[in-house]
Design a protein around this motif. Structure first.
Motif, short mmCIF file in Angstrom:
data_model
loop_
_atom_site.label_atom_id
_atom_site.label_comp_id
_atom_site.label_asym_id
_atom_site.label_seq_id
_atom_site.Cartn_x
_atom_site.Cartn_y
_atom_site.Cartn_z
N TYR A 35 -39.82 -19.88 10.40
CA TYR A 35 -40.56 -18.79 9.78
C TYR A 35 -41.68 -19.39 8.95
O TYR A 35 -41.62 -20.55 8.54
N GLN A 37 -44.01 -18.45 5.42
CA GLN A 37 -44.11 -17.58 4.27
C GLN A 37 -45.40 -17.88 3.53
O GLN A 37 -45.55 -18.93 2.91
N GLY A 40 -47.02 -14.67 -1.75
CA GLY A 40 -46.89 -13.26 -2.07
C GLY A 40 -46.35 -12.39 -0.95
O GLY A 40 -46.35 -11.17 -1.07
N GLN A 41 -45.89 -13.02 0.11
CA GLN A 41 -45.38 -12.26 1.25
C GLN A 41 -43.97 -12.70 1.63
O GLN A 41 -43.50 -13.75 1.19
N GLY A 42 -43.32 -11.90 2.44
CA GLY A 42 -42.03 -12.30 2.97
C GLY A 42 -42.20 -13.23 4.15
O GLY A 42 -43.28 -13.32 4.74
N PRO A 43 -41.12 -13.93 4.52
CA PRO A 43 -41.19 -14.83 5.68
C PRO A 43 -41.52 -14.06 6.96
O PRO A 43 -41.08 -12.92 7.14
#
Lengths: 115, 115
Positions: A35, A37, A40-43
């Protein structure tokens, strides 16, 4: 037992260079995931291996990204001609089996900075 | 395509306050639902998960989450937070018929608990 490990923990490189990021999954886990990331964001999913084969690489952003898992254990994520937009934390996860009720266990990540 | 929304990006609470973090997902089939937590300087850890059965799921450290199918929601709750709960919380979903079990994450909620 040991968890998922990733090396290096930090990687700073220059635009245009090639980088390799390594993931060592939990022993016995057949499924392995990468993944990414961003700040400031999700994976976000990149690629998934079941054994040695890439079962789903639909999350790879373009053909500069490639990953291998030649012996069904350690995996390497390879990024060619790095760009500043590739800067992110790259996470690896593994699970005992695919699908169904499996749980993914995450490593600490590799923070990639492209200057 | 599946998606996850976490409406609260930042939450600040005092110790002993009650916590509820919202999570809504979009998916056209049966889902598995997860909450992961990332403490400062640490890697993503599983807090709790829902696969089937009782929609009220209890996890570690006094956290619980309720799956409400009609609302496509999986909100995280804790009756009394502690300073040590300061962390970033991620909701994630995967579909039952997703053979690879790739997770789709929300954008995360950063919780700060004031002592």
């Amino acid at each position: 037992g040991a968890g998922v490990s990733q090396t290096p923990s930090n990687k700073v490189t220059e635009k245009g260079k090639y980088v390799e990021l390594r993931c060592d999954p939990i022993s016995g886990h057949t499924a392995l995931y990468w993944y990414r990331q961003s700040l400031g964001q999700g994976p976000e999913f990149l690629i998934y291996f079941q054994g040695t084969g890439a079962a789903d690489d639909s999350g790879l952003p373009n053909d500069r990204f490639f990953a291998v898992r030649p012996e069904g254990s350690v995996s390497t994520l390879k990024i060619q001609r790095t760009e500043r937009g590739d800067s992110a934390v790259y996470l690896c996860a593994s699970s005992f089996r695919q699908g169904g009720t499996s749980t993914q266990y995450f490593g600490p990540g590799t923070r990639l900075t492209v200057l | 395509a599946q998606s996850v929304s976490q409406h609260n990006h930042h939450v600040i609470l005092s110790e002993a306050a009650s916590l509820e973090l919202g999570c809504n997902y979009s998916y056209g089939g049966t889902v598995n639902l997860f909450w992961y937590v990332q403490y400062p300087g640490q890697h993503l850890q599983l807090l709790l998960k829902y696969f089937s059965g009782d929609p009220l799921v209890k996890g570690i450290k006094g956290f619980e989450a309720e799956f409400i199918k009609s609302k496509f929601s999986f909100n995280l709750r804790k009756p009394s937070v502690q300073w040590s709960d300061t962390a970033e919380y991620f909701c994630a979903v995967t579909g039952h018929n997703n053979a690879g079990n790739m997770l789709t994450f929300g954008g995360g909620t950063r919780l700060m608990v004031k002592p």
